[in-house]
Design a protein around this motif. Structure first.
Motif, PDB file in Angstrom:
ATOM      1  N   LEU A  50      47.979  29.715  16.965  1.00 50.61           N
ATOM      2  CA  LEU A  50      48.348  30.547  18.424  1.00 50.61           C
ATOM      3  C   LEU A  50      49.242  31.502  18.749  1.00 50.61           C
ATOM      4  O   LEU A  50      48.554  32.084  20.013  1.00 50.61           O
ATOM      5  N   ASP A  85      50.981  25.389  27.844  1.00 50.79           N
ATOM      6  CA  ASP A  85      51.355  26.956  26.781  1.00 50.79           C
ATOM      7  C   ASP A  85      49.887  27.784  27.365  1.00 50.79           C
ATOM      8  O   ASP A  85      49.109  27.295  27.340  1.00 50.79           O
ATOM      9  N   VAL A 112      40.008  21.433  23.525  1.00 46.23           N
ATOM     10  CA  VAL A 112      41.309  21.594  24.289  1.00 46.23           C
ATOM     11  C   VAL A 112      41.974  20.355  24.756  1.00 46.23           C
ATOM     12  O   VAL A 112      40.788  20.119  25.610  1.00 46.23           O
ATOM     13  N   VAL A 162      47.185  28.530  25.118  1.00 48.11           N
ATOM     14  CA  VAL A 162      45.901  27.856  25.335  1.00 48.11           C
ATOM     15  C   VAL A 162      45.582  28.150  26.668  1.00 48.11           C
ATOM     16  O   VAL A 162      44.345  28.477  26.181  1.00 48.11           O
ATOM     17  N   TRP A 203      46.111  33.821  17.430  1.00 45.84           N
ATOM     18  CA  TRP A 203      44.762  32.815  18.600  1.00 45.84           C
ATOM     19  C   TRP A 203      43.640  34.752  18.205  1.00 45.84           C
ATOM     20  O   TRP A 203      42.595  34.510  17.961  1.00 45.84           O
ATOM     21  N   VAL A 252      41.850  21.588  19.271  1.00 45.12           N
ATOM     22  CA  VAL A 252      43.124  22.437  19.979  1.00 45.12           C
ATOM     23  C   VAL A 252      44.357  20.327  20.504  1.00 45.12           C
ATOM     24  O   VAL A 252      43.717  20.962  21.635  1.00 45.12           O
TER      25      VAL A 252
END
Length: 167
Positions: free
Chosen positions: A60, A82, A74, A85, A63, A8
């Motif tokens: 996302l 975010d 990540v 995330v 997810w 990510v």
């Protein structure tokens, strides 16, 4: 069944610069590697590394429905900015079955105690392919690539022997 790594990243350049050698080595080891990035980017540098790509926001948004990979990597700054995330990383750490790896200068304070420094020693081929990918991402050539990439990982033992404690 093949192992899966989801990366990510905020940009293609970020993924290549900080994890390009690891991405390449995992692809060559038979892993399915998918890099999640913005939709309006040149994906050629990631194709050079052998990775597949998906659009970050689309993934996302769903997810929780996506099958859990063995490893998720990540960019630390995405964790901080975010919430999708952040929830995904915290959920993976709570679950305990997914190796969580972060890169970046500023690691989230709330993860400080659950992450250990690890490094990946790049193969000679990974260094060559990362140099080509980085040159494509920056629009030039002549890039020198170091022998290792450094991360912080949320599992003591990697599902593959390519991440070892950093000294």
């Amino acid at each position: 069944m093949r192992y899966r790594l989801d990366v990510v990243a905020p940009t293609v350049l970020d993924a290549v610069q900080f994890a390009g050698g690891w991405i390449y080595d995992r692809v060559m080891a038979g892993w399915d590697v998918t890099v999640l990035v913005g939709r309006d980017e040149d994906l050629r540098p990631l194709q050079i590394l052998g990775a597949r790509t998906l659009e970050l926001d689309t993934v996302l948004d769903s997810w929780e429905l996506r099958a859990h990979p063995q490893t998720v990597a990540v960019a630390a700054d995405l964790f901080g900015r975010d919430d999708r995330v952040r929830r995904g990383v915290l959920g993976a750490l709570d679950q305990g079955a997914t190796e969580v790896t972060l890169w970046g200068a500023t690691l989230p304070a709330e993860l400080g105690g659950s992450l250990d420094a690890v490094e990946h020693r790049l193969s000679a081929a990974a260094r060559a392919f990362k140099a080509q990918a980085l040159g494509a991402a920056r629009g030039g050539a002549g890039v020198t690539i170091g022998p290792t990439e450094v991360f912080c990982s949320g599992m003591m033992a990697s599902v593959a022997a390519d991440l070892v404690p950093a000294s």
